[in-house]
Design an enzyme around this catalytic site. Structure first.
Site, mmCIF file in Angstrom:
data_model
loop_
_atom_site.group_PDB
_atom_site.id
_atom_site.type_symbol
_atom_site.label_atom_id
_atom_site.label_comp_id
_atom_site.label_asym_id
_atom_site.label_seq_id
_atom_site.Cartn_x
_atom_site.Cartn_y
_atom_site.Cartn_z
ATOM 1 N N HIS A 70 41.295 46.127 26.937
ATOM 2 C CA HIS A 70 42.467 47.159 26.611
ATOM 3 C C HIS A 70 42.109 47.886 25.985
ATOM 4 C CE1 HIS A 70 46.142 45.399 29.296
ATOM 5 N NE2 HIS A 70 45.778 44.879 29.342
ATOM 6 N N ASP B 279 46.453 35.966 35.244
ATOM 7 C CA ASP B 279 47.219 37.074 34.431
ATOM 8 C C ASP B 279 48.145 36.873 35.041
ATOM 9 O OD1 ASP B 279 47.493 38.915 32.600
ATOM 10 O OD2 ASP B 279 46.823 40.821 34.378
#
Length: 383
Positions: A198, A278
């Site tokens: 991120h 994920d």
């Protein structure tokens, strides 16, 4: 003290040790550990054995990024039962060890998540190996599904908390441009595995983080500066730097198979790309909706997304990722199995105890069919 359990053997399946395939061999178990791998004809007399009836016996899968499963979202259930529930949901799909993942949230909730995993590990809840803290020290520009209102710089108090979890295995995802090299160095020196994700960082910023001890990138290609011809970004740094491991979400939704095949060919070693799920609550569950940071996420066509189309985790399990790696990413079976077990173990510093079928390793095993469906799993020798 209870009596020592007798040695027992698993026979009748082809074996992948993590390095090679073996036929007509047996795995000798001593409680929760592997005692030996030897020709089936050489088993010691008197050892009880179980004929597995064919299939492929491989090291159990290790998932370093699993947000939920079986209807459970770890962010919403930061308890020992919540962590164990996530692990239990993924066990039938071959995952014998995982890091329940807490994504960007309030500091008090994060503290609960850390305490929950600490309790689960202390109680030896099956499959819970540690924790992955994905955020909150990220880039708002690359926030993905994370709540931007909760993203913030890393303070001294945050750093101290990360260094005092009481856990042996802690993976932390940070943005390389918002966390200083000195902070990365303190985390790495304290035994925390630092991953860049991120992040809108430049290649030089990622390299600087790697110089300070960062060793991974979180879900390569997703929520990071892309590979461009004059600005290689996080993706370029991850592929070019042999120190950096990289998790990939191999579902054909998060990243096109063409990009993943190119990345696998381009990755400089010795660090490798490895599989992560994920996964979110719908994985292993019939439910098609859940709430994340107050927003509804819907499953449709294999994707989990907010109403605006932003992906919010994955509807993926490690066995499905393994099949995708073989069939769509054109990886040899042995390499795909290493991507699901040995490589994440090595990334976490556990390559000497997990990810192989060898003497002294944890008896964390998965039995696969020819079609790579899961028939059985063992965690520390128990099914």
């Amino acid at each position: 003290m209870p009596p020592h359990a007798p040695l027992r053997a698993l026979t009748g399946a082809r074996i992948f040790t993590g390095d090679r395939f073996l036929d007509d061999y047996a795995v000798l178990l001593d409680g929760g550990r592997i005692a030996d791998v030897l020709p089936a004809a050489a088993l010691p007399p008197g050892v009880g054995s179980e004929d597995l009836g064919g299939g492929l016996l491989a090291p159990g899968f290790l998932d370093a990024q699993v947000n939920g499963g079986g209807g459970v979202l770890f962010n919403d259930a930061p308890t020992a039962d919540g962590a164990a529930g996530v692990a239990a949901a993924h066990r039938p799909t071959g995952t014998t060890g995982c890091l329940p993942t807490f994504i960007t949230g309030r500091p008090d909730r994060q503290a609960l998540a850390v305490a929950a995993v600490r309790e689960a590990v202390a109680a030896r809840r099956p499959g819970v190996l540690g924790i992955h803290l994905e955020g909150p020290h990220l880039s708002v520009a690359r926030k993905g599904a994370h709540d931007p209102a909760l993203i913030r710089p890393m303070s001294d108090a945050d750093l101290d908390a990360l260094l005092s979890t009481g856990l042996d295995t802690v993976l932390v995802t940070v943005a390389a441009e918002t966390v200083s090299p000195a902070q990365v160095r303190r985390l790495a020196d304290g035994g925390v595995v630092v991953s860049v994700g991120h992040s809108d960082a430049t290649t030089d910023q990622v390299r600087t983080a790697a110089d300070a001890g960062a060793r991974c990138v979180t879900h390569l290609f997703n929520a990071m500066s892309p590979l461009a011809h004059r600005a290689p970004g996080v993706v370029g740094a991850a592929l070019d730097d042999g120190r950096l491991w990289g998790g990939i979400i191999a579902d054909g939704v998060h990243v096109d198979a063409v990009a993943l095949r190119a990345a696998l060919r381009a990755k400089r070693g010795p660090a490798r790309l490895f599989l992560v799920s994920d996964a979110m609550p719908p994985a292993g569950s019939p439910g098609d909706t859940f709430t994340l940071s107050g927003r509804t996420v819907t499953r449709h066509g294999g994707a989990l997304s907010f109403d605006d189309g932003t992906l919010a985790g994955a509807d993926l399990t490690m066995d499905a990722a393994l099949r995708f790696a073989v069939r769509e990413l054109e990886q040899p079976l042995g390499e795909a199995l290493r991507m699901a077990s040995l490589y994440p173990a090595e990334m976490l510093g556990q390559g000497g105890v997990r990810g192989r079928i060898a003497a002294g390793y944890a008896a964390d095993l998965v039995l696969l069919t020819e079609a790579l469906d899961v028939r059985r799993t063992w965690i520390e020798g128990s099914t």
